[in-house]
Design an enzyme around this catalytic site. Structure first.
Site, PDB file in Angstrom:
ATOM      1  N   CYS A   1      79.716  31.742  49.689  1.00 48.22           N
ATOM      2  CA  CYS A   1      79.769  30.332  49.217  1.00 48.22           C
ATOM      3  C   CYS A   1      80.839  29.264  49.692  1.00 48.22           C
ATOM      4  O   CYS A   1      80.506  28.070  49.459  1.00 48.22           O
ATOM      5  CB  CYS A   1      79.575  30.336  47.581  1.00 48.22           C
TER       6      CYS A   1
ATOM      7  N   HIS B   1      81.338  23.545  44.442  1.00 48.63           N
ATOM      8  CA  HIS B   1      80.163  24.449  44.824  1.00 48.63           C
ATOM      9  C   HIS B   1      79.280  24.332  43.424  1.00 48.63           C
ATOM     10  O   HIS B   1      79.958  24.380  42.380  1.00 48.63           O
ATOM     11  CB  HIS B   1      80.645  25.626  44.873  1.00 48.63           C
TER      12      HIS B   1
ATOM     13  N   ASN C   1      71.936  27.459  42.857  1.00 48.98           N
ATOM     14  CA  ASN C   1      72.857  27.988  43.853  1.00 48.98           C
ATOM     15  C   ASN C   1      72.511  28.105  45.128  1.00 48.98           C
ATOM     16  O   ASN C   1      71.735  29.132  45.417  1.00 48.98           O
ATOM     17  CB  ASN C   1      73.732  29.100  43.259  1.00 48.98           C
TER      18      ASN C   1
HETATM   19  C1  LIG Z   1      75.226  35.181  35.160  1.00 48.14           C
HETATM   20  C2  LIG Z   1      75.491  34.254  33.995  1.00 48.14           C
HETATM   21  C3  LIG Z   1      74.767  32.942  33.971  1.00 48.14           C
HETATM   22  C4  LIG Z   1      75.441  35.137  32.478  1.00 48.14           C
HETATM   23  O1  LIG Z   1      75.876  34.367  31.713  1.00 48.14           O
HETATM   24  P1  LIG Z   1      76.869  34.991  30.632  1.00 48.14           P
HETATM   25  O2  LIG Z   1      76.839  33.691  29.637  1.00 48.14           O
HETATM   26  O3  LIG Z   1      78.001  35.488  31.500  1.00 48.14           O
HETATM   27  O4  LIG Z   1      75.993  36.060  30.033  1.00 48.14           O
HETATM   28  P2  LIG Z   1      76.377  37.431  30.034  1.00 48.14           P
HETATM   29  O5  LIG Z   1      76.306  38.226  31.459  1.00 48.14           O
HETATM   30  O6  LIG Z   1      77.663  37.766  29.169  1.00 48.14           O
HETATM   31  O7  LIG Z   1      75.154  38.311  29.313  1.00 48.14           O
HETATM   32  C5  LIG Z   1      74.716  37.903  27.956  1.00 48.14           C
HETATM   33  C6  LIG Z   1      73.606  38.268  27.563  1.00 48.14           C
HETATM   34  O8  LIG Z   1      72.285  37.534  28.340  1.00 48.14           O
HETATM   35  C7  LIG Z   1      71.400  38.586  28.920  1.00 48.14           C
HETATM   36  N1  LIG Z   1      71.081  37.832  30.005  1.00 48.14           N
HETATM   37  C8  LIG Z   1      71.298  37.850  31.223  1.00 48.14           C
HETATM   38  N2  LIG Z   1      70.741  37.077  32.119  1.00 48.14           N
HETATM   39  C9  LIG Z   1      69.570  36.606  31.411  1.00 48.14           C
HETATM   40  C10 LIG Z   1      68.446  35.774  31.508  1.00 48.14           C
HETATM   41  N3  LIG Z   1      68.176  35.146  32.702  1.00 48.14           N
HETATM   42  N4  LIG Z   1      67.558  35.526  30.452  1.00 48.14           N
HETATM   43  C11 LIG Z   1      67.915  36.030  29.060  1.00 48.14           C
HETATM   44  N5  LIG Z   1      68.886  36.845  28.948  1.00 48.14           N
HETATM   45  C12 LIG Z   1      69.975  36.988  30.213  1.00 48.14           C
HETATM   46  C13 LIG Z   1      72.196  39.830  29.081  1.00 48.14           C
HETATM   47  O9  LIG Z   1      71.473  40.729  29.440  1.00 48.14           O
HETATM   48  C14 LIG Z   1      73.149  40.033  28.084  1.00 48.14           C
HETATM   49  O10 LIG Z   1      72.440  40.591  26.915  1.00 48.14           O
HETATM   50  P3  LIG Z   1      73.221  41.608  26.206  1.00 48.14           P
HETATM   51  O11 LIG Z   1      74.292  40.914  25.306  1.00 48.14           O
HETATM   52  O12 LIG Z   1      71.981  41.974  25.207  1.00 48.14           O
HETATM   53  O13 LIG Z   1      73.620  42.647  27.088  1.00 48.14           O
HETATM   54  C15 LIG Z   1      77.208  33.973  34.061  1.00 48.14           C
HETATM   55  O14 LIG Z   1      77.894  35.005  34.093  1.00 48.14           O
HETATM   56  C16 LIG Z   1      77.553  33.315  35.376  1.00 48.14           C
HETATM   57  O15 LIG Z   1      76.846  32.081  35.987  1.00 48.14           O
HETATM   58  N6  LIG Z   1      78.334  34.178  36.397  1.00 48.14           N
HETATM   59  C17 LIG Z   1      78.750  33.595  37.692  1.00 48.14           C
HETATM   60  C18 LIG Z   1      77.632  33.790  38.515  1.00 48.14           C
HETATM   61  C19 LIG Z   1      77.800  33.031  39.878  1.00 48.14           C
HETATM   62  O16 LIG Z   1      77.821  31.751  39.584  1.00 48.14           O
HETATM   63  N7  LIG Z   1      77.886  33.741  40.862  1.00 48.14           N
HETATM   64  C20 LIG Z   1      77.837  33.123  42.270  1.00 48.14           C
HETATM   65  C21 LIG Z   1      79.038  32.761  42.698  1.00 48.14           C
HETATM   66  S1  LIG Z   1      79.381  31.734  44.126  1.00 48.14           S
END
Ligand SMILES: CC(C)(COP(=O)(O)OP(=O)(O)OC[C@H]1O[C@@H](n2cnc3c(N)ncnc32)[C@H](O)[C@@H]1OP(=O)(O)O)[C@@H](O)C(=O)NCCC(=O)NCCS
Length: 331
Positions: free
Chosen positions: A118, A258, A288
């Protein structure tokens, strides 16, 4: 402190987004998720999906031709083409050579792919700046094109909701006034390689039946770790790039980060001391698009009149590698 004179500037930008829209409601029918969860946790409402037969080069070609048309640049005027992509048409040859051929610039310039996930667009701008500063090139075409939907695991709800397809292009030329790149700060951290990766498909783990069974050829991510690193790295890079230009957060007219997750953008802006009114966000419509997010955002911001002549712009990016960076430029 007197502002140093920039060597290069972005002379023009253009974008290409595929027509097909995949809304959160569509994802609800594919994995166990909800529109409310996606909106709240990411800020994304919908993303664009390229048709099956449309490649990264196809989208890059469209963005490139659009930026050439805007500026009246002929293929023979281009000295270098840098394509940034995590989703090349094929491993060999580069997607840049494919784009070069499509736009009619074969043999009159050189072309290569730059892979920094990215952060690719910012790294490519820096390479373009160096080539122009050295006098080897005058016109560099930077094309960021990504078909992220081709490497997503559509059974993994934590990643498939995040990404989309599209391309952005920028024409980089020498600056003859005070407009252009003022400073940059880039870093990477190979110790963190595994938090965001495609485990198989390269020489480390060639594709075989087991890989396909385990879906290891698709994108894998530790979302929380990536989130934390993204905020810290982009905020710090942003502050250091501003410092490098002798500026502070108060001088920034528009931050173009980004576009990965609106919560990452809000936290980065808060740490960097820039209010959200001065931050450009379009990820609700595109998700993204990896390295294409910044050129697409710049093109839209310019079109919407959010980049006034002489505005101080701060770009920040973060991605797999891990890689990250920031740049300041006078628009
Ligand atoms: C992926 C992301 C959205 C997840 O959000 P989060 O608030 O961190 O959520 P968590 O990973 O802590 O998960 C929380 C819960 O939501 C659940 N969950 C994950 N994706 C889900 C979805 N699409 N729908 C519903 N629930 C979801 C998880 O399974 C977890 O459940 P659990 O507590 O029962 O295990 C977030 O971590 C993120 O954006 N990270 C950066 C990713 C990114 O930008 N990558 C590219 C970089 S260039």
């Amino acid at each position: 402190m007197k502002e140093s004179k920039p060597v290069v500037r972005i002379a023009a930008t253009a974008r290409y987004l595929p027509d097909d829209v995949l809304a959160n409601a569509d994802l609800e029918r594919m994995v166990n998720t909800s529109d409310a969860w996606i909106r709240e946790r990411t800020g994304i409402l919908e993303r664009r999906i390229a048709p099956k037969d449309m490649t990264a080069a196809d989208m890059g070609e469209r963005a490139s031709l659009a930026v050439m048309e805007k500026t009246g640049i002929e293929p023979s005027d281009i000295d270098l083409i840098i394509v940034t992509t995590a989703t090349p048409d094929r491993w060999l040859p580069s997607t840049a050579c494919e784009v070069q051929s499509r736009i009619g610039a074969a043999r009159t310039c050189f072309a290569f792919d730059l892979h920094a996930a990215c952060t690719g667009f910012l790294y490519a701008l820096s390479v373009a700046e160096g080539q122009i500063a050295s006098g080897r090139c005058e016109t560099v075409l930077v094309v960021s094109t990504e078909k992220m939907t081709s490497i997503i695991d559509w059974e993994d709800r934590s990643t498939c909701i995040l990404f989309g397809d599209g391309a952005g292009a920028a024409l980089v030329r020498p600056s003859d006034d005070d407009k252009g790149i003022l400073s940059s700060y880039h870093r990477s951290d190979g110790d963190m390689a595994l938090v965001l990766q495609r485990p198989a498909g390269g020489t480390a783990k060639p594709i075989d039946e087991e890989v396909l069974r385990n879906r290891d050829h698709l994108l894998r991510m530790s979302g929380r770790e990536v989130f934390k690193s993204a905020v810290q790295s982009m905020a710090r890079a942003g502050s250091l790039a501003l410092e490098g230009a002798g500026k502070t957060c108060d001088d920034v007219d528009l931050m173009v980060p980004h576009q990965a997750n609106v919560r990452i953008i809000e936290s980065t802006a808060r740490y960097a001391g820039i209010p959200m009114e001065r931050v450009f966000v379009n990820l609700h419509r595109y998700g993204n698009i990896s390295s294409a997010t910044i050129p697409v955002a710049l093109d839209e911001a310019a079109e919407q009149g959010k980049l006034a002549n002489g505005a101080l712009v701060l770009l920040t990016a973060f991605g797999a590698g891990l890689t990250w960076g920031a740049m300041t430029m006078r628009w």
